[in-house]
Structures are given as C-alpha cells and as structure tokens.
Design a protein around this motif. Structure first.
Motif, PDB file in Angstrom:
ATOM      1  N   ASP A 126       6.411  -5.182 -10.167  1.00  0.00           N
ATOM      2  CA  ASP A 126       6.518  -3.717 -10.077  1.00  0.00           C
ATOM      3  C   ASP A 126       5.238  -3.008 -10.524  1.00  0.00           C
ATOM      4  N   ALA A 127       4.288  -3.765 -11.036  1.00  0.00           N
ATOM      5  CA  ALA A 127       3.015  -3.178 -11.474  1.00  0.00           C
ATOM      6  C   ALA A 127       2.024  -4.314 -11.670  1.00  0.00           C
ATOM      7  N   TRP A 167      -0.390  -0.718 -13.678  1.00  0.00           N
ATOM      8  CA  TRP A 167      -0.582   0.250 -12.600  1.00  0.00           C
ATOM      9  C   TRP A 167       0.429   0.079 -11.482  1.00  0.00           C
ATOM     10  N   ASN A 168       0.957   1.194 -11.015  1.00  0.00           N
ATOM     11  CA  ASN A 168       1.663   1.234  -9.731  1.00  0.00           C
ATOM     12  C   ASN A 168       1.258   2.556  -9.106  1.00  0.00           C
ATOM     13  N   SER A 178      -0.263  -9.941 -12.347  1.00  0.00           N
ATOM     14  CA  SER A 178       0.585  -9.276 -11.356  1.00  0.00           C
ATOM     15  C   SER A 178       2.010  -9.000 -11.849  1.00  0.00           C
ATOM     16  N   HIS A 199       0.009  -3.070  -2.362  1.00  0.00           N
ATOM     17  CA  HIS A 199      -1.267  -2.476  -2.790  1.00  0.00           C
ATOM     18  C   HIS A 199      -2.397  -3.407  -2.350  1.00  0.00           C
ATOM     19  N   ASP A 207      -3.256   2.098  -2.786  1.00  0.00           N
ATOM     20  CA  ASP A 207      -1.886   2.108  -2.277  1.00  0.00           C
ATOM     21  C   ASP A 207      -1.900   2.772  -0.906  1.00  0.00           C
ATOM     22  N   THR A 244       7.724  -2.456  -5.881  1.00  0.00           N
ATOM     23  CA  THR A 244       6.655  -3.396  -6.233  1.00  0.00           C
ATOM     24  C   THR A 244       5.282  -2.891  -5.773  1.00  0.00           C
ATOM     25  N   VAL A 245       4.263  -3.583  -6.288  1.00  0.00           N
ATOM     26  CA  VAL A 245       2.878  -3.276  -5.878  1.00  0.00           C
ATOM     27  C   VAL A 245       2.362  -4.326  -4.894  1.00  0.00           C
TER      28      VAL A 245
END
Ligand code: BGC
Length: 384
Positions: free
Chosen positions: A345-346, A215-216, A325, A228, A305, A224-225
């Motif tokens: 990144d996700a 997920w992103n 992660s 989040h 997000d 990147t996440v």
C-alpha cells in the motif's frame, strides 16, 4: 472537506487532533506561507506533551510531530489541483506509540540493519540493542523515531521549517558517544521538502540517519502502489542474506528485478522468483547510487503515479537508497483515512549509507569522530 474527514474520530485524542486541524487549516487559509503553527497532539504515558506542527509553502502542506519527528501527513496537489495526503500514518499518538512500522519517522542512530547488533571500532567491541531477529534495526528498540524532539520553528527568506534537536546519551541503545543531532525540515518556496541532518559526537561512533515516509502518491488508503512508476539511478545493489544483512557484494541490477534504471511499474517484477525477492518478500534492498557520495544533493530516484499525475523526485548526497515496497504491512493497522493498510500500500525510499557498514570495511564509512560534523541532505521535490 479535509477538516471534516479528519475530525470524524473517536476518543480523547480526537479533540487534540481536531484542534490541530483547525489551527493548521487557519494557517492554510491565511495563504500558506507563515510561521509553523503548533498545537497539542497528545501526551505520552509519563505525561510528556507531544505537539503537532502545521506548515505550508509552495503548495506543499505538512504536519510534523515532536514525537519521532514524524511526518504525520504530507499533502500535495494532483494534476487537477486536488490535494491528497501521500504519506501513511495514524490519527492518534496512542497508535504511533502502540505499534508503528516507522510511519513517517526520523531514523537514527543507524538507519537500516547492523548484523547481530555488533561492531568493533578502534579495537573496542560494541553490542547494540537487537530488535529485528538477531539484528539491530533503525537504531534499536528505542531509536530516534521514539524520542520526543525539541522543535524550533523558523521562517527565513522564502523558506519555512522546523529545526528538531535531540541529544542521545553516550551508550544509548549501545552506541558510543554523546550524539548531538539537529535535523532541519524545510519547505521551500517551490514546495520542496528538504531534510538537513547534522550530528556531532564526543567519542568515535557510527551514524546513519534517514527518514521513513511511506509514500502513496495516489493518497494514503487508496490501495497499492504497484502501478506507481519508479526509477532509481543505480546500476548495482547490495544483495542480502535471509536476515537482510548485506553479503558485501555489489551486484549488477542488469537482467534482474532490481533494474530500475528506466522507470517501470513497481509491481512489474515484484513476483519474480528471484532468491533476493524471496528474502525481502518483495523489494527491501539498498541500491548503490551511480553518482556515489556527493558534496551536494544529486538525483537518486523518481516516483510517479500515472493516475493522479503526482511525481516525487529525490536528490541526496548519500551514496545509497533503500527501496522498501511495504512488504510487512499485513492488514493489522488502520491508517489516517480509517482504512486498513495491506502489503504494497506504500513504499519507502530511504536515502542512506549502506546497511551494516560498520562490519563491511569495503563500504563507504559511517564512522564519526569528535571534532567532525556529520552532514547529509535529502531533497524531495513534488510535481505533476
Ligand atoms: C526496512 C524493512 C523494515 C521496515 C520497517 C525498512 O526500512 O528495510 O526491512 O521491515 O523498514 O518497517
């Protein structure tokens, strides 16, 4: 807009993906809900056809491949109604076959690791396919993520979806029993994505099915996440050894980087020099959900997000959740958006029984016997 981004591709596969996009786009233009639309996505080296299915309901759009049951894209709107694909993936079948860290894939027979790929059941020792150092990961060298599934579309009441069927032969990847598996992806009227897993066996075996969307919520290829915000309804997690096999302990999250009981940015504690963080190169652990195994799906985690406002809530009847992660994304893969994927990144939120359960008598059992039906459900709810 979406069409032009996706059709800018080179190579033979581009044509089939472009065709899929056009058909999918037509389905979307027709108002969304309707029977899923199938197009040819590509062919495996032995000529086997792989199809892409486009479906849409309640504002959520998905593209699913018959190869690995892979969610190739999943699009949801942000707070201003702008769509983005919030799931990492590739444009071509060749990329998925060549090397994919399970992007968007269905995972089986056993999600996560089994130590040394070994376990004993009813007095018989089994040796599984080992594909992660000494251990077996995500079903072995050729798990469910690399099988072509039979896909049956449906539109029933206010739901649309796909039923994916795979029969895994007795002994496949070392697992005992012929495992007949049906995984149903449903998009509901509210735009939730629900996964129902079902399996039966003709010999005692172990099963732990899960899903591996990266997920992103800002959109794949957007960075990147780490900003989040994540919460996980768990007071304990299962610490691991250096090979990421649980030690058997259930450790308290309180006072550690693993405390996500209140939402916090994913990146806040990711650089803490905690031994478990060093083993995982970040978060790569199983959280013990406080609710335990439940008859119906209950709340497990929420991701948000702040920039786009997009949210994802996960409910499951499983007792565990692997939060990974994206630590092993190393800049060597180019994603759907044409950009390189790098560490963080996700993230993955894999609902599951605990890793290595077949070797951990105190963990909830993953044994399935003839006459029983394995049934689990996970619901992903999107919002802003
Ligand atoms: C595991 C990671 C692994 C990744 C594969 C995750 O489910 O927890 O350790 O590297 O899958 O991409």
């Amino acid at each position: 807009m979406e069409l032009s981004r996706r059709t800018v591709m080179a190579g033979a596969a581009a044509a089939s993906v472009a065709a899929a996009t056009t058909t999918g786009g037509a389905a979307h233009a027709a108002g969304g809900r309707g029977k899923p639309v199938r197009t040819l996505f590509g062919r495996l080296a032995d000529g086997t056809k792989v199809h892409s299915w486009s479906l849409e309901n309640g504002g959520t759009r998905m593209r699913v491949l018959s190869y690995g049951g892979i969610v190739q894209s999943l699009e949801v709107p942000d707070r201003r109604g702008r769509y983005a694909n919030v799931s990492l993936g590739f444009d071509t079948l060749e990329d998925y076959v060549a090397s994919s860290p399970y992007f968007g894939a269905l995972i089986g027979r056993y999600g996560n690791r089994i130590g040394k790929g070994r376990f004993t059941l009813d007095g018989t020792a089994y040796q599984l396919s080992v594909n992660d150092g000494d251990n077996s990961l995500h079903g072995g060298a050729r798990g469910f993520d690399k099988r072509v599934w039979d896909v049956e579309p449906f539109a029933a009441g206010s739901d649309v979806g796909l039923r994916l069927h795979h029969t895994s032969a007795d002994g496949e990847m070392g697992y005992p029993g012929t495992l007949r598996t049906t995984v149903t992806y449903t998009l509901t009227r509210k735009g939730d994505w629900r996964i129902d897993y079902e399996a039966t066996t003709d010999r005692a075996t172990v099963v732990n099915l899960t899903h591996h969307v990266y997920w992103n919520l800002a959109g794949e290829s957007s960075g990147t996440v780490l900003d989040h915000e994540l919460s996980i309804a768990a007071s304990h997690y299962t610490p691991v050894d250096s090979g990421l096999i649980p030690t058997g302990d259930l450790a308290k999250v309180a006072g550690t980087p693993f405390d996500f009981r209140r939402a916090k940015p994913v990146g806040r504690d990711i650089r803490t020099a905690h031994q478990q963080m060093l083993y995982g190169k970040g978060f790569d652990h199983n959280w013990v959900l406080d609710k335990g195994a439940t008859g119906r799906p209950e709340h497990a985690a929420m991701l948000r997000d702040p920039a786009s406002g997009r949210t994802l809530r996960i409910a499951t009847n499983e007792p565990g959740l692997q939060f990974y992660s994206g630590n092993f994304l190393d800049g060597s893969l180019v994603g759907t958006g044409g950009r390189v994927y790098r560490q963080g990144d996700a993230l993955c939120l894999e609902t599951q029984h605990f890793p290595d359960s077949p070797n951990q008598p105190a963990f909830p059992s993953t044994v399935l016997r003839p006459g029983e039906t394995y049934r689990t459900t996970t619901v992903h709810s999107f919002g802003v």
